[in-house]
Design a protein around this motif. Structure first.
Motif, PDB file in Angstrom:
ATOM      1  N   PHE A  16       0.842  -1.191   0.000  1.00 58.15           N
ATOM      2  CA  PHE A  16       0.000   0.000   0.000  1.00 58.15           C
ATOM      3  C   PHE A  16       0.879   1.244   0.000  1.00 58.15           C
ATOM      4  N   ASN A  58      -1.105  -1.403  -4.389  1.00 61.13           N
ATOM      5  CA  ASN A  58      -2.318  -0.616  -4.163  1.00 61.13           C
ATOM      6  C   ASN A  58      -2.017   0.828  -3.795  1.00 61.13           C
ATOM      7  N   SER A  59      -2.912   1.721  -4.184  1.00 64.10           N
ATOM      8  CA  SER A  59      -2.889   3.053  -3.585  1.00 64.10           C
ATOM      9  C   SER A  59      -3.687   2.997  -2.301  1.00 64.10           C
ATOM     10  N   ALA A  60      -3.335   3.889  -1.389  1.00 68.27           N
ATOM     11  CA  ALA A  60      -4.099   3.990  -0.149  1.00 68.27           C
ATOM     12  C   ALA A  60      -4.316   5.448   0.192  1.00 68.27           C
ATOM     13  N   GLY A  61      -5.362   5.701   0.962  1.00 72.84           N
ATOM     14  CA  GLY A  61      -5.550   7.016   1.552  1.00 72.84           C
ATOM     15  C   GLY A  61      -4.474   7.241   2.596  1.00 72.84           C
ATOM     16  N   CYS A  62      -4.605   8.342   3.311  1.00 73.99           N
ATOM     17  CA  CYS A  62      -3.581   8.769   4.275  1.00 73.99           C
ATOM     18  C   CYS A  62      -3.213   7.658   5.263  1.00 73.99           C
ATOM     19  N   LEU A  63      -1.949   7.271   5.280  1.00 76.64           N
ATOM     20  CA  LEU A  63      -1.453   6.246   6.210  1.00 76.64           C
ATOM     21  C   LEU A  63      -1.026   6.868   7.541  1.00 76.64           C
ATOM     22  N   ASP A  64      -1.115   8.196   7.611  1.00 79.07           N
ATOM     23  CA  ASP A  64      -0.899   8.964   8.847  1.00 79.07           C
ATOM     24  C   ASP A  64       0.555   8.976   9.330  1.00 79.07           C
ATOM     25  N   ARG A  65       1.473   8.864   8.373  1.00 83.31           N
ATOM     26  CA  ARG A  65       2.887   9.071   8.717  1.00 83.31           C
ATOM     27  C   ARG A  65       3.455  10.110   7.737  1.00 83.31           C
ATOM     28  N   VAL A  73       3.569   0.610   3.039  1.00 79.61           N
ATOM     29  CA  VAL A  73       3.643  -0.498   3.992  1.00 79.61           C
ATOM     30  C   VAL A  73       3.383  -1.789   3.229  1.00 79.61           C
TER      31      VAL A  73
END
Lengths: 122, 122
Positions: A16, A58-65, A73
């Motif tokens: 991701f 995959n693309s992902a929304g905000c992973l918050d880092r 990840v």
């Protein structure tokens, strides 16, 4: 936690990459503003080219880092990487996705901050 | 595969809900067209409400199991679920994310197709 009765893995590796974009000037920045979308496209194309059928990019929304971005990840191992260039992404592809190794110079620790990363990269 | 030297997990559980949207009438359909965005918002809000600080609820691009959508996958265990209603999502929250169990009726097998799912749900 894994249960013995859990179904087998659907993907051998599930990657991701954060492609979240925040407005310019946002204090936390964002991965897309740092080029994650084109690096994600590069990794997806290379993975297809090499026929990695059991790996999903995959693309992902905000992973918050965000402060450590761009970040990705890789599951199921839950290994995080910072990446900035196609060379970084190619290294992760060859070493981790194909070779089962780790790209130590790009690996993120849970406690990493921009400051600790600067020390690693110095 | 996990290495002994891998950093500890950053999130205890990392949940990815597909929120990919395809144009209406696309033969594979898409998770967003089946309501995944609002169900993702529901899960994120409930997780916050319950203070699940070690669980991350993420949106993801196409997870490529569109025919079984909406779908989510929970790592590190790599367990996949189909979900359709807030009751489904609440059940996954209570049983899996909080309780460490599995919601058998929504669990996806790697070999699942719309036809096998119809049999489970019948």
């Amino acid at each position: 936690m894994l249960h013995l009765s859990d179904p087998p893995a659907f993907y051998r590796l599930h990657v991701f990459l954060c492609t979240n974009r925040r407005p310019e000037g946002h204090p936390r920045g964002s991965c897309a503003a740092q080029g994650s979308e084109s690096l994600r496209n590069y990794l997806k194309a290379r993975s297809k080219e090499l026929g990695l059928g059991d790996v999903r990019i995959n693309s992902a929304g905000c992973l918050d880092r965000c402060e450590l971005g761009p970040t990705m990840v890789i599951y199921p191992e839950g290994v995080w990487y910072h990446f900035r260039t196609t060379e970084d992404v190619e290294d992760i592809l060859q070493t981790h996705l194909l070779g089962g190794g780790r790209v130590t110079r790009l690996l993120l620790q849970p406690t990493d901050t921009p400051e600790t990363r600067r020390q690693v990269e110095a």
